[in-house]
Design a protein around this motif. Structure first.
Motif, PDB file in Angstrom:
ATOM      1  N   LEU A 208       0.865  -1.177   0.000  1.00  0.00           N
ATOM      2  CA  LEU A 208       0.000   0.000   0.000  1.00  0.00           C
ATOM      3  C   LEU A 208       0.902   1.228   0.000  1.00  0.00           C
ATOM      4  O   LEU A 208       1.749   1.387   0.888  1.00  0.00           O
ATOM      5  N   LEU A 209       0.710   2.096  -0.994  1.00  0.00           N
ATOM      6  CA  LEU A 209       1.583   3.258  -1.180  1.00  0.00           C
ATOM      7  C   LEU A 209       0.755   4.539  -1.159  1.00  0.00           C
ATOM      8  O   LEU A 209      -0.299   4.629  -1.801  1.00  0.00           O
ATOM      9  N   ALA A 210       1.233   5.523  -0.406  1.00  0.00           N
ATOM     10  CA  ALA A 210       0.544   6.817  -0.353  1.00  0.00           C
ATOM     11  C   ALA A 210       1.542   7.876   0.081  1.00  0.00           C
ATOM     12  O   ALA A 210       2.745   7.631   0.172  1.00  0.00           O
ATOM     13  N   TRP A 211       1.020   9.088   0.334  1.00  0.00           N
ATOM     14  CA  TRP A 211       1.842  10.189   0.858  1.00  0.00           C
ATOM     15  C   TRP A 211       0.928  11.156   1.577  1.00  0.00           C
ATOM     16  O   TRP A 211      -0.292  11.174   1.382  1.00  0.00           O
ATOM     17  N   GLY A 212       1.522  11.962   2.463  1.00  0.00           N
ATOM     18  CA  GLY A 212       0.757  12.975   3.169  1.00  0.00           C
ATOM     19  C   GLY A 212      -0.382  12.400   3.992  1.00  0.00           C
ATOM     20  O   GLY A 212      -0.245  11.384   4.676  1.00  0.00           O
ATOM     21  N   ALA A 213      -1.543  13.053   3.909  1.00  0.00           N
ATOM     22  CA  ALA A 213      -2.690  12.664   4.726  1.00  0.00           C
ATOM     23  C   ALA A 213      -3.214  11.277   4.396  1.00  0.00           C
ATOM     24  O   ALA A 213      -3.854  10.639   5.235  1.00  0.00           O
ATOM     25  N   GLN A 214      -2.949  10.781   3.189  1.00  0.00           N
ATOM     26  CA  GLN A 214      -3.441   9.448   2.825  1.00  0.00           C
ATOM     27  C   GLN A 214      -2.695   8.333   3.546  1.00  0.00           C
ATOM     28  O   GLN A 214      -3.155   7.191   3.564  1.00  0.00           O
ATOM     29  N   MET A 215      -1.570   8.628   4.164  1.00  0.00           N
ATOM     30  CA  MET A 215      -0.875   7.596   4.929  1.00  0.00           C
ATOM     31  C   MET A 215      -1.741   7.125   6.092  1.00  0.00           C
ATOM     32  O   MET A 215      -1.808   5.923   6.380  1.00  0.00           O
ATOM     33  N   GLU A 216      -2.399   8.044   6.752  1.00  0.00           N
ATOM     34  CA  GLU A 216      -3.298   7.669   7.849  1.00  0.00           C
ATOM     35  C   GLU A 216      -4.424   6.775   7.338  1.00  0.00           C
ATOM     36  O   GLU A 216      -4.826   5.806   7.992  1.00  0.00           O
ATOM     37  N   VAL A 217      -4.896   7.064   6.139  1.00  0.00           N
ATOM     38  CA  VAL A 217      -5.996   6.294   5.545  1.00  0.00           C
ATOM     39  C   VAL A 217      -5.559   4.865   5.244  1.00  0.00           C
ATOM     40  O   VAL A 217      -6.264   3.905   5.586  1.00  0.00           O
ATOM     41  N   ILE A 218      -4.399   4.703   4.607  1.00  0.00           N
ATOM     42  CA  ILE A 218      -3.979   3.336   4.276  1.00  0.00           C
ATOM     43  C   ILE A 218      -3.557   2.562   5.525  1.00  0.00           C
ATOM     44  O   ILE A 218      -3.671   1.325   5.561  1.00  0.00           O
ATOM     45  N   GLU A 219      -3.116   3.259   6.563  1.00  0.00           N
ATOM     46  CA  GLU A 219      -2.811   2.581   7.823  1.00  0.00           C
ATOM     47  C   GLU A 219      -4.080   2.009   8.437  1.00  0.00           C
ATOM     48  O   GLU A 219      -4.090   0.878   8.946  1.00  0.00           O
ATOM     49  N   GLN A 220      -5.177   2.772   8.396  1.00  0.00           N
ATOM     50  CA  GLN A 220      -6.445   2.281   8.934  1.00  0.00           C
ATOM     51  C   GLN A 220      -6.968   1.106   8.113  1.00  0.00           C
ATOM     52  O   GLN A 220      -7.475   0.119   8.667  1.00  0.00           O
ATOM     53  N   ALA A 221      -6.813   1.198   6.793  1.00  0.00           N
ATOM     54  CA  ALA A 221      -7.254   0.093   5.934  1.00  0.00           C
ATOM     55  C   ALA A 221      -6.423  -1.152   6.202  1.00  0.00           C
ATOM     56  O   ALA A 221      -6.940  -2.284   6.225  1.00  0.00           O
ATOM     57  N   ALA A 222      -5.115  -0.972   6.400  1.00  0.00           N
ATOM     58  CA  ALA A 222      -4.229  -2.107   6.665  1.00  0.00           C
ATOM     59  C   ALA A 222      -4.595  -2.803   7.971  1.00  0.00           C
ATOM     60  O   ALA A 222      -4.545  -4.037   8.065  1.00  0.00           O
ATOM     61  N   GLU A 223      -4.969  -2.019   8.983  1.00  0.00           N
ATOM     62  CA  GLU A 223      -5.374  -2.607  10.261  1.00  0.00           C
ATOM     63  C   GLU A 223      -6.588  -3.519  10.076  1.00  0.00           C
ATOM     64  O   GLU A 223      -6.654  -4.617  10.652  1.00  0.00           O
ATOM     65  N   MET A 224      -7.545  -3.066   9.271  1.00  0.00           N
ATOM     66  CA  MET A 224      -8.727  -3.892   9.015  1.00  0.00           C
ATOM     67  C   MET A 224      -8.366  -5.131   8.209  1.00  0.00           C
ATOM     68  O   MET A 224      -8.866  -6.234   8.476  1.00  0.00           O
ATOM     69  N   ALA A 225      -7.493  -4.964   7.223  1.00  0.00           N
ATOM     70  CA  ALA A 225      -7.090  -6.088   6.378  1.00  0.00           C
ATOM     71  C   ALA A 225      -6.293  -7.124   7.178  1.00  0.00           C
ATOM     72  O   ALA A 225      -6.427  -8.339   6.954  1.00  0.00           O
ATOM     73  N   GLU A 226      -5.454  -6.651   8.102  1.00  0.00           N
ATOM     74  CA  GLU A 226      -4.653  -7.568   8.916  1.00  0.00           C
ATOM     75  C   GLU A 226      -5.558  -8.492   9.736  1.00  0.00           C
ATOM     76  O   GLU A 226      -5.229  -9.666   9.958  1.00  0.00           O
ATOM     77  N   LYS A 227      -6.707  -7.969  10.187  1.00  0.00           N
ATOM     78  CA  LYS A 227      -7.651  -8.795  10.955  1.00  0.00           C
ATOM     79  C   LYS A 227      -8.244  -9.903  10.098  1.00  0.00           C
ATOM     80  O   LYS A 227      -8.747 -10.900  10.624  1.00  0.00           O
TER      81      LYS A 227
END
Length: 325
Positions: A208-227
Motif C-alpha cells: 500500500l503506497l501513499a503520501w501525506g494525509a493518505q498515509m493515515e488512511v492506508i494505515e487504517q485500511a491495513a489494520e482492518m485487512a490484517e484482521k
C-alpha cells in the motif's frame, strides 16, 4: 524531544532554519505578525524582524517571482502560498523560471535555495477552492522537487532538508493534519532524506503506497485487512518527484500486488505514473492488476466531501479486489 502537532513542527523547522542561517527569509500573505491563516509563521517576525519575515501583496505570481529573484542572488527564500489551490497564478513562474533557471543558464545560475510551502488537500470542509491536491501538475516539471510529509516528525525533518536542498522544492503540507497529527519531535536540528521513500510497516501480501494525509488512511485500511489475515506493507513516498522507484519496486517484487492512494482526481494523478513504472519493472511478478484509490474526476465537492475522499473503506475494498483477483 517535544510533543507537537504538524503545524507546530513546521513553525519549529522555520525557526530552526532562520536561526541557523541569516539568509533564510519567510514571506507570503499575512505571514508577519498575523502568522499566516494557519499560524505557521507565528512569532517569527517578532524574533527575526520585518526584514526576514514579512507580508506580501495578494499576488501569487509576484510571490514566486520575487522568491526566484531572491534565490538567484543568494538568499534562501521560503515562500508561502496560503492554500495550494491558489498556486496556479504562479504556475508560469514555477514552470518557466524556477524549474528551468539552472538549465537555461548552463549551471551558471540557479534558484536552488527556493522553497515554496503550500497547505494542500481536503478533509476540512473547505470546498473546491480550499481542498485541492495539485501535486501531479508539478510532477510533470523537471527541475523541481515535490515533497509531502505525513506527521510532525517528518514535517520538521523534511522541511529543513528542503530549505537546504540544492534544488528548488515545493513543500505541500496536509492541512487536515495540521492540528490532528501529534507526535514526538526532536528539539535538535535534523534533516530527513529527500527523494527517499520510507517503508513504514513491512508485509508480504500486498503493498500500500501513499503520501501525506493518505498515509493515515492506508494505515487504517491495513489494520482492518490484517484482521482478515492480509499482510500489508506500507510505504510513504514522501518525495513525489524525483520519486524513489527502487524502494517501491523492491516491495512489489516481494508482495506481487500494489495499491496507490491519493486525494487528487484519478485521471492524470501521480498514481498513474507509479502504476506504469511498476508495471514495466514488475510485470512478471504481479499477481493482480495495480489498483488506484483516488479522488473523483470532478471539482472538489463541499457537501459530498466524504464521498469524494478516498477513505479507509475504499482502500479496503481495493485490497479485497486485489487479493481475490
Amino acid at each position: 524531544m517535544s510533543r507537537m502537532n504538524l503545524l507546530q513542527a513546521v513553525n519549529d523547522a522555520l525557526d530552526t532554519a532562520m536561526a541557523a542561517d541569516e539568509r533564510v527569509l519567510c514571506f507570503g500573505e499575512d505571514v508577519g505578525i498575523f502568522g499566516g491563516v494557519f499560524r505557521a509563521t507565528s512569532h517569527l517576525q517578532e524574533k527575526y524582524g520585518r526584514a526576514r519575515c514579512f507580508n506580501t501583496p495578494l499576488v501569487e505570481q509576484g510571490i514566486v517571482g520575487f522568491a526566484n529573484g531572491l534565490a538567484a542572488q543568494g538568499s534562501v527564500p521560503v515562500a508561502e502560498i496560503q492554500f495550494a489551490d491558489y498556486i496556479y497564478p504562479a504556475f508560469d513562474q514555477l514552470v518557466n523560471e524556477t524549474a528551468k533557471f539552472r538549465y537555461r543558464s548552463g549551471n551558471l545560475f540557479d534558484v536552488g535555495g527556493l522553497t515554496v510551502r503550500a497547505p494542500y488537500g481536503g478533509g476540512i470542509a473547505g470546498g473546491h477552492y480550499h481542498s485541492q491536491s495539485p501535486e501531479a501538475y508539478f510532477a510533470h516539471m523537471p527541475g523541481i522537487t515535490v515533497v509531502v510529509p505525513r506527521n510532525p516528525h517528518q514535517a520538521k525533518g523534511l522541511l529543513l532538508a528542503s530549505i537546504r536542498a540544492p534544488d528548488p522544492v515545493i513543500f505541500f503540507e496536509p492541512k487536515r493534519l495540521y492540528r490532528a497529527s501529534v507526535g514526538e519531535v526532536p528539539d535538535d536540528d535534523y534533516e530527513l532524506p529527500l527523494r527517499q521513500a520510507e517503508v513504514v510497516k513491512g508485509g508480504s501480501d500486498i503493498t500500500l503506497l501513499a503520501w501525506g494525509a493518505q498515509m493515515e488512511v492506508i494505515e487504517q485500511a491495513a489494520e482492518m485487512a490484517e484482521k482478515e489475515g492480509v499482510s500489508c506493507e506500507l510505504i510513504d513516498l514522501r518525495t513525489i518527484v524525483p520519486w524513489d522507484i527502487e524502494t517501491v519496486v523492491q516491495s512489489v517484487l516481494k508482495t506481487g500486488r500494489l495499491i496507490v492512494s491519493h486525494e487528487a482526481p484519478l485521471t492524470g494523478g501521480f498514481a498513474s505514473e507509479i502504476a506504469a513504472t511498476v508495471q514495466s519493472r514488475c510485470f512478471l511478478y504481479l499477481e493482480s492488476p495495480i489498483e488506484r484509490v483516488t479522488g473523483l474526476d470532478t471539482p472538489f465537492p463541499l457537501t459530498l466531501e466524504k464521498e469524494y475522499m478516498p477513505g479507509p473503506l475504499k482502500v479496503l475494498d481495493a485490497i479485497h479486489r486485489t487479493m481475490n483477483f
